[in-house]
Motif scaffolding. Structure first.
Motif, short mmCIF file in Angstrom:
data_model
loop_
_atom_site.label_atom_id
_atom_site.label_comp_id
_atom_site.label_asym_id
_atom_site.label_seq_id
_atom_site.Cartn_x
_atom_site.Cartn_y
_atom_site.Cartn_z
N LYS A 164 15.96 9.55 -8.40
CA LYS A 164 15.57 10.30 -9.59
C LYS A 164 14.47 11.29 -9.22
N MET A 165 14.39 12.37 -9.99
CA MET A 165 13.29 13.31 -9.82
C MET A 165 12.20 12.92 -10.80
N LYS A 166 11.04 12.60 -10.28
CA LYS A 166 9.94 12.17 -11.13
C LYS A 166 9.57 13.26 -12.13
N GLY A 167 9.52 12.88 -13.41
CA GLY A 167 9.18 13.84 -14.45
C GLY A 167 10.33 14.71 -14.87
N GLU B 185 7.54 25.86 -12.89
CA GLU B 185 6.62 25.54 -11.80
C GLU B 185 5.78 24.33 -12.17
N ARG B 186 5.66 23.42 -11.23
CA ARG B 186 4.86 22.21 -11.47
C ARG B 186 3.39 22.49 -11.23
N GLU B 187 2.58 21.62 -11.75
CA GLU B 187 1.13 21.81 -11.68
C GLU B 187 0.69 21.93 -10.22
N GLY B 188 -0.04 23.00 -9.95
CA GLY B 188 -0.53 23.22 -8.60
C GLY B 188 0.56 23.64 -7.63
N GLY B 189 1.74 23.99 -8.14
CA GLY B 189 2.84 24.37 -7.25
C GLY B 189 3.41 23.21 -6.46
N ALA B 190 3.20 21.99 -6.96
CA ALA B 190 3.64 20.80 -6.23
C ALA B 190 5.16 20.71 -6.16
N GLN B 191 5.65 20.12 -5.08
CA GLN B 191 7.07 19.86 -4.92
C GLN B 191 7.46 18.64 -5.77
N PRO B 192 8.67 18.62 -6.30
CA PRO B 192 9.08 17.44 -7.08
C PRO B 192 9.13 16.20 -6.20
N GLU B 193 8.90 15.07 -6.81
CA GLU B 193 8.85 13.80 -6.08
C GLU B 193 10.12 13.00 -6.34
N LEU B 194 10.68 12.45 -5.26
CA LEU B 194 11.88 11.63 -5.38
C LEU B 194 11.47 10.19 -5.66
N LYS C 246 0.82 -1.21 0.00
CA LYS C 246 0.00 0.00 0.00
C LYS C 246 0.85 1.26 0.00
N ASN C 247 2.02 1.18 0.62
CA ASN C 247 2.88 2.36 0.78
C ASN C 247 4.08 2.35 -0.15
N HIS C 248 4.07 1.48 -1.17
CA HIS C 248 5.28 1.34 -1.97
C HIS C 248 5.61 2.61 -2.75
N ARG C 249 4.62 3.44 -3.03
CA ARG C 249 4.89 4.68 -3.76
C ARG C 249 5.40 5.79 -2.85
N ARG C 250 5.27 5.60 -1.56
CA ARG C 250 5.75 6.60 -0.60
C ARG C 250 6.58 5.92 0.49
N VAL D 194 12.91 25.07 -23.29
CA VAL D 194 12.86 24.36 -22.01
C VAL D 194 13.73 23.11 -22.12
N LEU D 195 14.59 22.93 -21.13
CA LEU D 195 15.46 21.75 -21.08
C LEU D 195 15.08 20.89 -19.88
N ASP D 196 15.21 19.57 -20.03
CA ASP D 196 15.12 18.68 -18.87
C ASP D 196 16.53 18.61 -18.30
N PHE D 197 16.78 19.36 -17.24
CA PHE D 197 18.13 19.48 -16.71
C PHE D 197 18.61 18.16 -16.11
N GLN D 198 17.69 17.34 -15.62
CA GLN D 198 18.08 16.01 -15.12
C GLN D 198 18.67 15.18 -16.25
#
Length: 504
Positions: free
Chosen positions: A491-494, A475-484, A47-51, A169-173
């Protein structure tokens, strides 16, 4: 796909349905998840594998000793810790008892084979002894001034300049991964893959390598019988893994083949890089040397790029820190040490070094690592470990422990690594932390050989990029923080989409 779903359903779904319906454990509670016969705490793990990273962090915070034991499935247990005393015990004090272990080697064996990061015993010792010669001062200076600086001036800076001019726009990752890949191939293997070109070519190997790392990492999240059955049947993700590993190994074999021809034409085995050293050591078995190439590619490509990705994002959130780094860059460029070349210049960048350490505290390139006990043991906090159990030290959680970093642990503050050389003086002095409280580069006998090389490379990139450009994340949608995303490396998701602005 149908066979894969059918297999998983047969093994898990009826039980999981019942348990999800009637299980009351909540990831936000202060208690360990419920454990059930046969399947242990697998429902909560699933259940928690994504977090899993923040979830385990919460569980570790609520444990009196910052350590807990979790039942997985089929009677297997494992220990998770964020306790520096326990980390020191498994990485140094009782090092012989805690190895990679058969479970780890089997899980990553298809990708890493017997490479240094998947090896134990005499095999590991041999690879480390050969590799250590590549990290002396002479080699590090050559790496910075010949490899890194060339890659910066000929590839990275022109790409950023063109992006700034076109407002693209570049994907810096992605850019940083390409940069790291070219660097490690050139310094370790004497091979230039030309991955960071203005056209940003889509290399078949790079795509395959990403997929291989992700699928291999996902094996740890499944009961071993599940992925082993999928592999035996050649279905689903295991079918994909077999295909991408084949691509990765063919690429590595190409590098080895070219190096062998170069050495043969030279009529002598001259140890001019890491791969030459291994070939000249008498170990010319193709699979063994290929395993080494893959392991060092993983280390050189993914760890520094992960660290820099999160670093540039944190800078965008902390303009005060960026201004301090810019001040130091300008001072370093005009100092006497700068006359000695790029190597001496970056060695003087103390504040930038601290900022990188602080970034990796919050977003470590390798968020977790684990060892397997060869014999029964008792950890310093009293936790009992049985032979064959795994002990995971949670680097991500340790960077978020108030007991280690204080009440302001959530703040990005490089000054926690610094002190003034003299009262009232402007110059900083770096103050390192206990490596068992900050095991970002492991610790003890297996401490990362490339630690200094990584810092030199990262500081040179930071200096060259920030001197000319301001990197502005979109800026990400809704001002969301990037996800690890935690695979073998972080990796940074997206990715990290950015616009690049030329500084005046």
């Amino acid at each position: 796909m149908f066979l894969e779903l059918l297999t998983l359903a047969f093994l898990l779904l009826p039980i999981l349905f019942f348990l999800f319906r009637f299980s009351s454990d909540n990831p936000k509670t202060n208690k360990l998840p419920k454990s059930y016969p046969i399947i242990g705490a697998f429902p909560s793990l699933y259940k928690n594998h994504r977090r899993r990273l923040p979830w385990f962090t919460d569980l570790l915070r609520t444990s009196p000793s910052n350590t807990f034991t979790l039942y997985h499935s089929l009677g297997r247990r494992f220990v998770v810790t964020a306790n520096p005393a326990v980390v020191q015990h498994i990485l140094k004090t009782n090092f012989p008892n805690y190895q990679k272990g058969e479970t780890f080697r089997t899980t990553l064996g298809d990708l890493l084979g017997d490479g240094i990061f998947n090896a134990d015993g005499d095999n590991w010792k041999f690879q480390r002894q050969v590799s250590i010669h590549e990290f002396n001062t002479k080699s590090l200076r050559k790496f910075v001034e010949q490899v890194v600086d060339t890659e910066l001036s000929d590839r990275l800076i022109p790409i950023l300049s063109a992006s700034a001019a076109s407002s693209s726009v570049l994907d810096f990752q992605d850019i940083l991964q390409r940069f790291g890949f070219d660097n490690i191939c050139r310094i370790a293997f004497g091979y230039d893959p030309d991955y960071l070109l203005p056209s940003l070519p889509e290399a078949k190997f790079a795509v395959a390598f990403d997929d291989a790392v992700q699928i291999s990492s996902d094996r740890f999240r499944l009961p071993h019988p599940v992925w082993k059955l999928k592999r035996a049947l050649g279905i689903g993700s295991e079918k994909r893994l077999r295909a991408v590993v084949s691509v990765v190994r063919e690429f590595a074999k190409t590098i080895v083949g070219e190096k062998k021809r170069d050495l043969s034409e030279a009529k002598a085995f001259e140890s001019v890089d890491l791969l030459s050293r291994f070939l000249s050591s008498g170990h010319t078995d193709e699979k063994f040397v290929t395993d080494i190439v893959i392991s060092f590619t993983l280390a050189g490509r993914d760890t520094t790029s992960a660290a820099l990705t999160w670093f540039f994002w944190l800078l965008s959130q902390n303009p005060r820190v960026e201004n301090e780094i810019l001040r130091e860059i300008n001072e370093a460029a005009s100092s006497e040490s700068a006359a000695g070349g790029a190597y001496d210049e970056v060695k003087e960048m103390v504040y930038t070094h601290a900022a990188l350490c602080e970034s990796m505290r919050l977003y470590p390139p390798v968020p977790t690592d684990s060892k397997q006990a060869a014999n029964d043991d008792v950890l310093p906090d009293g936790t009992k470990v049985k032979k064959g159990m795994r002990v995971m030290y949670h680097v991500y959680a340790m960077g978020r422990m108030e007991e280690i970093w204080g009440a302001d642990w959530a703040e990005y503050r490089p000054e926690r690594w610094l002190e003034r050389e003299e009262r009232g003086a402007h110059k900083w002095k770096f103050v390192g932390r206990d490596m068992y409280s900050y095991p970002v580069f492991q610790a003890g006998p297996r401490i990362c050989l490339g630690k200094e090389m990584a810092f030199l490379q990262m500081k040179r990139v930071v200096s060259a990029v920030l001197k000319r450009f301001k990197v502005v994340p979109r800026e990400r949608e809704g001002g969301a923080q990037p996800e690890l995303l935690s695979y073998l490396t972080a990796k940074m998701k997206g990715g990290l989409p950015v616009t690049v602005l030329e500084r005046a």
